[in-house]
Design an enzyme around this catalytic site. Sequence first.
Site: not given
Ligand SMILES: Cc1ncc(COP(=O)(O)O)c(C=O)c1O
Length: 313
Positions: A156
Amino acid sequence: MPIQTTSKIWHNGNLIPWEQATLHVMSHVVHYGSSVFEGIRCYGQPQGSAIFRLPEHMQRLLDSAKIYRMEVPYTLEELCAGVVDVVEANGVSPCYIRPIVLRGYGEIGVSPKGSPIEVYIANFPWGKYIEGNGGADVCISSWNRLAPNTMPALAKAGANYMNSQLIHMEAEANGYQEGIGLDVNGLVSEGSGENVFVVRNGVIFTPPLGSSALSGITRDSVLTLARHLGLPVTEQSLPRELLYIADEVFFTGTAAEVQPIHSIDRIVIGDGKPGEITKKIADEFFAIVNGLKPDRFGWLTPVKVNASEPVRA
Ligand SMILES: Cc1ncc(COP(=O)(O)O)c(C=O)c1O
């Protein structure tokens, strides 16, 4: 919505005033996008406040840092304690928590060697990310998600969100609330900041991590809830057109939570209303995070927050 400031930010182990958490413009991260970060929610509950899946988020932060060879000088436990400290110090709940690890001010070359690792954790009020309980109107973006072996999708990383911005800006410019990116093979990947789930004939589908999707913590929570509710669920590659003929489609994410989708490319999904399975999963999710059902998976970290003022949703 402009950020609503709070009082303190955790920086390298200390709580500092919000206004002092600044960076030099020549910091490595400003030029090369060299950051990894998290987004976490803290929920208000009848019995107090609780952070949702804190260790899992901070482990993903450490994993993202490892992929980018960033050496974080704090343990998982220290980082989790830092989150609890800043949330308790600011007295704001419910809130959104933003930990970030970045390469700071040092050298200007692409090599990050001479630029120090800085860790910050901020929290602030943040309400609903996607408006519309009846379901979001979204599109398939003309921009693909990150191709494998280019920008690692399991990290991330701040830089990945340049691609998210392209997807989201295009969607908004065309009158949609959000965009879904396809992977390099034209298969469904994810939203600009959400994972995607599809329901067809009673089966729940979500793309595999190999389709350049982030390993979402909410995605994992929904997979767990679905299995415990006895709903058939499978992680598999999904062709774009399956979205159009699905009975239900929904997003998951820390910001978006569990968000039904009303239409995709102006094709109405199912009967145009949030579907039964989406509702079942959303009800279970919100009951747990809001403290209305027992935390049977051990997902919540209680925090002592004496909220000094009510937070606007
Ligand atoms: C590109 C992306 N995909 C999926 C998610 C969902 O991830 P999470 O459920 O850990 O927030 C996020 C958010 O963090 C994101 O930025």
